[in-house]
Write a protein that holds these residues in place. Structure first.
Motif, PDB file in Angstrom:
ATOM      1  N   TYR A  24       0.866  -1.080  -0.033  1.00 37.28           N
ATOM      2  CA  TYR A  24       0.051   0.000  -0.014  1.00 37.28           C
ATOM      3  C   TYR A  24       0.638   1.112  -0.016  1.00 37.28           C
ATOM      4  O   TYR A  24       0.609   2.248  -0.810  1.00 37.28           O
ATOM      5  N   ASP A  25       1.969   1.338   0.976  1.00 39.13           N
ATOM      6  CA  ASP A  25       2.752   2.437   0.852  1.00 39.13           C
ATOM      7  C   ASP A  25       3.557   2.688  -0.494  1.00 39.13           C
ATOM      8  O   ASP A  25       3.737   3.916  -0.877  1.00 39.13           O
ATOM      9  N   TYR A  26       4.048   1.577  -1.038  1.00 35.88           N
ATOM     10  CA  TYR A  26       4.602   1.901  -2.481  1.00 35.88           C
ATOM     11  C   TYR A  26       3.616   2.604  -3.551  1.00 35.88           C
ATOM     12  O   TYR A  26       3.938   3.508  -4.153  1.00 35.88           O
ATOM     13  N   ILE A  27       2.304   2.011  -3.585  1.00 37.12           N
ATOM     14  CA  ILE A  27       1.256   2.585  -4.503  1.00 37.12           C
ATOM     15  C   ILE A  27       1.060   3.871  -4.064  1.00 37.12           C
ATOM     16  O   ILE A  27       0.961   4.728  -4.924  1.00 37.12           O
ATOM     17  N   VAL A  28       0.846   4.329  -3.028  1.00 34.39           N
ATOM     18  CA  VAL A  28       0.595   5.696  -2.505  1.00 34.39           C
ATOM     19  C   VAL A  28       1.799   6.612  -2.823  1.00 34.39           C
ATOM     20  O   VAL A  28       1.734   7.757  -3.239  1.00 34.39           O
ATOM     21  N   GLN A  29       2.878   5.942  -2.340  1.00 33.55           N
ATOM     22  CA  GLN A  29       4.244   6.710  -2.899  1.00 33.55           C
ATOM     23  C   GLN A  29       4.571   7.086  -4.366  1.00 33.55           C
ATOM     24  O   GLN A  29       4.926   8.025  -4.743  1.00 33.55           O
ATOM     25  N   ARG A  30       3.856   6.335  -5.134  1.00 31.85           N
ATOM     26  CA  ARG A  30       4.204   6.448  -6.762  1.00 31.85           C
ATOM     27  C   ARG A  30       3.603   7.601  -7.373  1.00 31.85           C
ATOM     28  O   ARG A  30       3.607   8.101  -8.229  1.00 31.85           O
ATOM     29  N   SER A  31       2.508   8.294  -6.534  1.00 33.28           N
ATOM     30  CA  SER A  31       1.902   9.477  -7.101  1.00 33.28           C
ATOM     31  C   SER A  31       2.759  10.803  -6.900  1.00 33.28           C
ATOM     32  O   SER A  31       2.366  11.760  -7.425  1.00 33.28           O
ATOM     33  N   ALA A  39      -5.751   2.950  -3.955  1.00 35.56           N
ATOM     34  CA  ALA A  39      -5.799   3.442  -2.568  1.00 35.56           C
ATOM     35  C   ALA A  39      -7.241   3.210  -1.812  1.00 35.56           C
ATOM     36  O   ALA A  39      -7.539   2.523  -0.877  1.00 35.56           O
ATOM     37  N   GLY A  40      -8.182   3.477  -2.693  1.00 33.26           N
ATOM     38  CA  GLY A  40      -9.786   3.387  -2.232  1.00 33.26           C
ATOM     39  C   GLY A  40     -10.181   1.968  -2.219  1.00 33.26           C
ATOM     40  O   GLY A  40     -10.594   1.616  -1.377  1.00 33.26           O
ATOM     41  N   PHE A  41      -9.539   1.205  -3.132  1.00 29.64           N
ATOM     42  CA  PHE A  41     -10.138   0.010  -3.331  1.00 29.64           C
ATOM     43  C   PHE A  41      -9.313  -1.048  -2.321  1.00 29.64           C
ATOM     44  O   PHE A  41      -9.975  -1.840  -1.596  1.00 29.64           O
ATOM     45  N   LEU A  42      -8.037  -0.656  -1.774  1.00 31.76           N
ATOM     46  CA  LEU A  42      -7.231  -1.190  -0.752  1.00 31.76           C
ATOM     47  C   LEU A  42      -7.897  -1.240   0.418  1.00 31.76           C
ATOM     48  O   LEU A  42      -8.006  -1.972   1.276  1.00 31.76           O
ATOM     49  N   GLU A  98      -2.267  -1.604   4.843  1.00 31.74           N
ATOM     50  CA  GLU A  98      -0.872  -1.497   4.846  1.00 31.74           C
ATOM     51  C   GLU A  98      -0.406  -2.896   4.657  1.00 31.74           C
ATOM     52  O   GLU A  98       0.770  -3.370   4.403  1.00 31.74           O
ATOM     53  N   GLU A  99      -1.350  -3.872   5.278  1.00 35.47           N
ATOM     54  CA  GLU A  99      -0.964  -5.398   5.105  1.00 35.47           C
ATOM     55  C   GLU A  99      -1.628  -5.998   3.970  1.00 35.47           C
ATOM     56  O   GLU A  99      -1.440  -7.304   3.992  1.00 35.47           O
ATOM     57  N   ILE A 100      -2.028  -5.281   2.867  1.00 36.53           N
ATOM     58  CA  ILE A 100      -2.545  -6.136   1.672  1.00 36.53           C
ATOM     59  C   ILE A 100      -1.000  -5.884   0.814  1.00 36.53           C
ATOM     60  O   ILE A 100      -0.755  -4.673   0.391  1.00 36.53           O
ATOM     61  N   HIS A 101      -1.027  -6.872  -0.102  1.00 31.83           N
ATOM     62  CA  HIS A 101      -0.037  -6.651  -1.377  1.00 31.83           C
ATOM     63  C   HIS A 101      -0.905  -7.184  -2.450  1.00 31.83           C
ATOM     64  O   HIS A 101      -1.617  -7.913  -2.366  1.00 31.83           O
ATOM     65  N   THR A 102      -0.671  -6.394  -3.637  1.00 33.06           N
ATOM     66  CA  THR A 102      -1.249  -6.518  -4.695  1.00 33.06           C
ATOM     67  C   THR A 102      -0.094  -6.692  -5.991  1.00 33.06           C
ATOM     68  O   THR A 102       0.683  -6.031  -5.960  1.00 33.06           O
ATOM     69  N   ASN A 103      -0.515  -7.290  -6.942  1.00 30.83           N
ATOM     70  CA  ASN A 103       0.354  -7.529  -8.236  1.00 30.83           C
ATOM     71  C   ASN A 103       0.305  -6.487  -9.135  1.00 30.83           C
ATOM     72  O   ASN A 103       0.819  -6.545 -10.071  1.00 30.83           O
ATOM     73  N   SER A 104      -0.446  -5.395  -8.831  1.00 27.27           N
ATOM     74  CA  SER A 104      -0.672  -4.459  -9.939  1.00 27.27           C
ATOM     75  C   SER A 104      -0.751  -2.992  -9.079  1.00 27.27           C
ATOM     76  O   SER A 104      -1.316  -3.060  -7.993  1.00 27.27           O
ATOM     77  N   THR A 105      -0.279  -1.783  -9.917  1.00 28.45           N
ATOM     78  CA  THR A 105      -0.409  -0.740  -9.164  1.00 28.45           C
ATOM     79  C   THR A 105      -1.477  -0.128  -9.655  1.00 28.45           C
ATOM     80  O   THR A 105      -1.660   0.940  -9.117  1.00 28.45           O
TER      81      THR A 105
END
Length: 150
Positions: free
Chosen positions: A6-13, A83-86, A98-105
Motif C-alpha cells: 500500500y505504501d509503495y502504491i501511495v508513494q508512486r503518485s 488506494a480506495g480499493f485497498l 498496509e498489510e495487503i499486497h497486490t500484483n498491480s499498481t
C-alpha cells in the motif's frame, strides 16, 4: 512475481521531474538573454538565430512537460482508485490496507492480492464500481514484495 505494498502504491503518485524543470528553466533564461542581446544590437543576426533555436527548445521542453503532467495526473487518479480499493478490501477482510499486497499498481481485471498469507483473485464489474474475490493458489511461490523503500 512482484507484489506491491500500500505504501509503495501511495508513494508512486509523487511527482519528481526536476531534471526536466532545470533544462526548461535554463532554456528559458538563454532565450531571454538572446532576446535581450538581439534588441540591443539588431544588426548581429546570430542572436536572431539563437532566439529561434531557444524558442524551439522551450516549445519542445514545454510539450514534454505537458505530456509528463498528463501522465502524472492519470497515474495519480489510478493511485487514488487503487488506494480506495485497498481500503474497501481491508474493511471487508478486517485487515489494515498496509498489510495487503497486490500484483498491480492500478485496478485491472484478474489482479491478485495477498492478505495474511492467502492469495485472492479480484474480479470487477465493467465500470470498476464493485468487485468480488475468491481464493486462488499460485503455481510458484517466487514472490517479491516491493515496498516504498525498495
Amino acid at each position: 512475481m512482484q507484489f506491491y505494498t500500500y505504501d509503495y502504491i501511495v508513494q508512486r503518485s509523487q511527482f519528481n521531474d526536476i531534471a526536466l524543470y532545470v533544462l526548461s528553466f535554463l532554456a528559458l533564461i538563454a532565450l531571454l538573454f538572446a532576446t535581450f542581446k538581439y534588441f540591443r544590437n539588431r544588426l548581429v543576426t546570430r542572436y536572431r538565430d539563437l532566439i529561434v533555436i531557444f524558442v524551439l527548445a522551450v516549445a519542445f521542453l514545454g510539450g514534454t512537460q505537458w505530456n509528463s503532467f498528463n501522465q502524472t495526473k492519470a497515474d495519480s487518479e489510478q493511485t487514488s482508485r487503487m488506494a480506495g480499493f485497498l481500503h474497501t478490501l481491508g474493511e471487508e477482510m478486517q485487515t489494515p490496507p498496509e498489510e495487503i499486497h497486490t500484483n498491480s499498481t492500478h485496478l485491472k481485471q484478474g489482479m491478485l492480492v495477498e492478505v495474511q498469507g492467502k492469495y485472492y483473485e479480484i474480479l470487477f464489474n465493467s465500470d470498476f464500481t464493485s468487485f468480488k474475490y475468491e481464493e486462488t493458489h499460485l503455481m510458484t511461490r517466487d514472490v517479491k514484495v516491493v515496498d516504498k523503500d525498495s
